[in-house]
Design a protein around this motif. Structure first.
Motif, mmCIF file in Angstrom:
data_model
loop_
_atom_site.group_PDB
_atom_site.id
_atom_site.type_symbol
_atom_site.label_atom_id
_atom_site.label_comp_id
_atom_site.label_asym_id
_atom_site.label_seq_id
_atom_site.Cartn_x
_atom_site.Cartn_y
_atom_site.Cartn_z
ATOM 1 N N ASN A 274 0.750 -1.182 -0.047
ATOM 2 C CA ASN A 274 -0.006 -0.043 -0.062
ATOM 3 C C ASN A 274 0.802 1.431 -0.011
ATOM 4 N N LYS A 275 2.242 1.132 0.042
ATOM 5 C CA LYS A 275 3.139 2.431 0.120
ATOM 6 C C LYS A 275 2.669 3.171 -1.193
ATOM 7 N N LYS A 276 2.442 2.735 -2.332
ATOM 8 C CA LYS A 276 2.536 3.653 -3.371
ATOM 9 C C LYS A 276 1.114 4.348 -3.399
ATOM 10 N N SER B 233 -0.375 5.213 -0.663
ATOM 11 C CA SER B 233 -0.094 6.232 0.370
ATOM 12 C C SER B 233 0.584 7.215 -0.131
ATOM 13 N N GLU B 234 1.474 7.248 -0.868
ATOM 14 C CA GLU B 234 2.202 8.375 -1.408
ATOM 15 C C GLU B 234 1.477 9.007 -2.360
ATOM 16 N N ILE B 235 0.390 8.413 -3.126
ATOM 17 C CA ILE B 235 -0.415 9.122 -3.905
ATOM 18 C C ILE B 235 -1.477 9.794 -3.184
ATOM 19 N N LEU B 236 -1.728 9.450 -2.068
ATOM 20 C CA LEU B 236 -2.758 10.067 -1.325
ATOM 21 C C LEU B 236 -2.267 11.364 -0.786
ATOM 22 N N ARG B 237 -0.841 11.386 -0.431
ATOM 23 C CA ARG B 237 -0.109 12.415 0.243
ATOM 24 C C ARG B 237 -0.141 13.516 -0.708
ATOM 25 N N ARG B 238 0.296 13.024 -1.986
ATOM 26 C CA ARG B 238 0.387 14.214 -2.980
ATOM 27 C C ARG B 238 -0.828 14.701 -3.593
ATOM 28 N N ALA B 239 -1.964 14.090 -3.427
ATOM 29 C CA ALA B 239 -3.200 14.467 -3.682
ATOM 30 C C ALA B 239 -3.730 15.633 -2.720
ATOM 31 N N LEU B 240 -3.481 15.310 -1.551
ATOM 32 C CA LEU B 240 -3.610 16.373 -0.658
ATOM 33 C C LEU B 240 -3.264 17.619 -0.803
ATOM 34 N N ASN B 241 -1.779 17.459 -1.036
ATOM 35 C CA ASN B 241 -1.053 18.649 -1.227
ATOM 36 C C ASN B 241 -1.587 19.555 -2.485
ATOM 37 N N ALA B 242 -1.928 18.712 -3.600
ATOM 38 C CA ALA B 242 -2.319 19.410 -4.664
ATOM 39 C C ALA B 242 -3.493 19.889 -4.436
ATOM 40 N N GLY B 243 -4.371 19.464 -3.497
ATOM 41 C CA GLY B 243 -5.740 20.168 -3.350
ATOM 42 C C GLY B 243 -6.838 19.301 -3.941
ATOM 43 N N GLU B 244 -6.521 18.070 -4.144
ATOM 44 C CA GLU B 244 -7.627 17.022 -4.969
ATOM 45 C C GLU B 244 -9.062 17.246 -4.154
#
Length: 237
Positions: free
Chosen positions: A33-35, A37-48
């Motif tokens: 699930n690491k991948k 998890s990282e996608i989620l972190r980036r999506a939050l930072n991008a304001g998804e």
């Protein structure tokens, strides 16, 4: 930790919610699930604006939802976290005024689905948040395609955002999570004792962490280390 949140809207109920302030992306376990998890972190930072996070029990959805809350709060965002399972019976007033928050996190939306009234409440919340440019992240047991829904428009909305699917942790990863949690509490949980707990429990993270809370209290009271005999005596195994 338990906190009580009162939203701005006077109609909204007073909510008692549990937010795990120790949950982070860095202490999230599960190699598969690491991948995501990282996608989620980036999506939050991008304001998804909308994220649908799904997976089996013990796949780490609630941990990541808490981690997302903590990450956004660290950015000075106002976040509302609601565990629909912990709240119990759903009242559509729960969603009143939530668009005043920068982000809303809903855990276990399965409890709202296949019921027209609660689906309408979720559909309305989705639209209010989106029209105000606010974020919504939800967790569910399965992808949208496998959900039974009354409202076709809600299905369309739930399919419109970022979909991330998590996978169940292995037993070894759960044992590592248990030992890591014990370390965070200042407890020394050796391999033999951890393996004993894993063998006698149902191996769900909820139960494992609940047992650890019991052992933490007992250890503090008795001033004893977490050995197999001590665990046996406390848990009655």
């Amino acid at each position: 930790m338990k906190s009580t949140v009162q939203a701005d809207n006077p109609k909204q109920l007073t909510l008692s919610v549990k937010l795990r302030h120790d949950a982070s992306f860095d202490n999230f376990l599960g190699a598969a699930n690491k991948k995501n998890s990282e996608i989620l972190r980036r999506a939050l930072n991008a304001g998804e604006l909308f994220i649908y996070l799904c997976g089996d029990q013990a796949s780490g959805k609630t941990h990541l939802l808490n981690a997302a809350c903590n990450a956004l709060e660290a950015q000075n965002k106002r976040v509302m976290f609601l565990s629909l399972k912990d709240i119990g019976g759903f009242d559509k007033q729960l969603f009143d005024g939530l668009e005043s928050f920068d982000a809303v996190m809903l855990d276990d939306i399965d409890l709202l689905l296949d019921d027209e009234e609660s689906e309408e409440a979720l559909f309305d919340l989705y639209n209010r948040l989106r029209s105000n440019g606010k974020m919504l992240t939800v967790t569910a047991s399965t992808p949208v395609a496998n959900q039974t829904l009354k409202l076709a428009d809600l299905r369309s909305r739930l399919n419109a955002g970022l979909l991330l699917q998590l996978f169940r942790l292995t037993d070894q990863e759960k044992e590592e999570a248990l030992k890591s949690k014990a370390k965070d509490k200042g407890l020394l949980l050796g391999d033999e004792t951890a393996a004993y707990i894993m063998k006698r429990s149902d191996r769900s993270l909820d139960e494992l962490f609940g047992l650890l809370d019991q052992l933490d209290d007992a250890s503090l009271s008795a001033q004893r280390r977490l050995t197999v005999p001590f665990v046996k005596s406390v848990l009655g195994w």
